[in-house]
Design an enzyme around this catalytic site. Sequence first.
Site, PDB file in Angstrom:
ATOM      1  CD  GLU A 249      -2.564  -1.281   2.618  1.00 13.46           C
ATOM      2  OE1 GLU A 249      -3.005  -2.404   2.912  1.00 13.46           O
ATOM      3  OE2 GLU A 249      -2.656  -0.302   3.377  1.00 13.46           O
ATOM      4  CD  GLN A 343       7.521  31.640  -4.541  1.00 11.36           C
ATOM      5  OE1 GLN A 343       6.559  31.158  -3.936  1.00 11.36           O
ATOM      6  NE2 GLN A 343       7.907  32.889  -4.384  1.00 11.36           N
TER       7      GLN A 343
END
Length: 387
Positions: A249, A343
């Site tokens: 997982e 950014q």
Amino acid sequence: MSVVHPKPQWLSDDLEQLADTTRRFAERECLPNDARWREQRRGDREVWNKAGAAGLLCASIPEQYGGGGGHFGHEVVITQTLASLMAGGFSNSVHSGIVAHYILRYGTEAQKQRWLPKMATGEIVTAIAMTEPGAGTDLQAIRTSARKDGADYVINGAKTFITNGFHANLVCIVCRTGEEAGGKGISLVMAEVDGLAGFRRGRLLDKIGQHTSDTCELFFEDMRVPQANLLGTEEGRGFKQLMEQLPRERLIIAVGGVATLQRAIDETVAYVLQRKVMGQTLMSMQNTRFKLAECQTLATIARSFVDDCIGRALRDELDLTTAAMAKWWVSDAVCKVIDECLQLFGGYGYMMEYPIARLYADHRVGRIYGGSNEVMKELIARTMERP
Ligand SMILES: Cc1cc2nc3c(=O)[nH]c(=O)nc-3n(C[C@H](O)[C@H](O)[C@H](O)COP(=O)(O)OP(=O)(O)OC[C@H]3O[C@@H](n4cnc5c(N)ncnc54)[C@H](O)[C@@H]3O)c2cc1C
């Protein structure tokens, strides 16, 4: 020319075809609905049936149970392709990558015959319900109880943050069947919840991202489930079963992370090549070049490590510690890279119409779920204490 990645050894022609099928499915069925699904905070129920018809559900489950007859590589390719396209609406990694494998590994023959074929067609959607308001990281603290009464379990408790919780027809409930403290009294019990007395779904939770994925609270009040729905033949095995399945997982989270890293970088490169500031493209500025070079280096290291982990998983050699390293390091890298990329978009990066903004919101949770990154480091450190 963009970075060329060597083809991993495990990537066969068959898997490349599956990637192509997944891509075409996502472009046809998911992306055109994405804005509406985000608005309604879930995919449409029908997308599960369509994904089943396209062969995307239970791809790594044997054909005798209705699955695709593939292996872990098939889940990897589907996860990678959906992540790189930012296609949501059905949380297949929970359904096919996690719950189907609990049933395949621990279920009785009757349970496998009963549930897996319908999971493969999308007739049944599944969820795994571990987390409770008072027990997230500390799974041994779970309080949901399953008390025997006649041929049934009577289940009481509450679960939260459950992926596929809104659409689930079958829920794998982590609950206490015994009085023993810690992990010893924990079992996995499957509940067929459609019209089941004592079962209630809470509201769709208002998340900061992953808006096409339905995440719910689930409540059980004197909910009766046949004892035959215990996963496996012995009570008290649940904690061990969870621990055995966790490496796979966690690796799936890292696999999605690698695809996301590349998507974020590709989006940003396309943007900075055309955006002009002070008469020159953003790409021509040294800061942009250095930042993108750093991001691509991180993405390439992540890909290389995760490819190695996939190879180990395919050989059944992936250990808990290495999977924990992949999960924390890649999900951390995803957050760092997306933040740097955003950014470079300036104010546009803060606008949800730009994919980079959605990536930012969608992937913050990678450091929290699947075992928080602090817990991953704790697991790694434990192996270092041993002489
Ligand atoms: C979008 C989403 C989907 C999810 N899907 C599912 C699902 O399908 N099924 C399911 O069962 N759960 C699901 N979860 C729940 C998720 O697995 C938990 O949120 C996670 O395990 C953390 O538990 P918690 O939220 O209770 O945090 P807490 O356990 O309260 O942890 C809070 C903080 O404490 C830190 N911490 C805890 N223990 C230690 C320690 N020993 N050392 C240092 N730091 C520590 C944690 O790292 C974390 O930063 C989902 C969550 C989200 C947000």
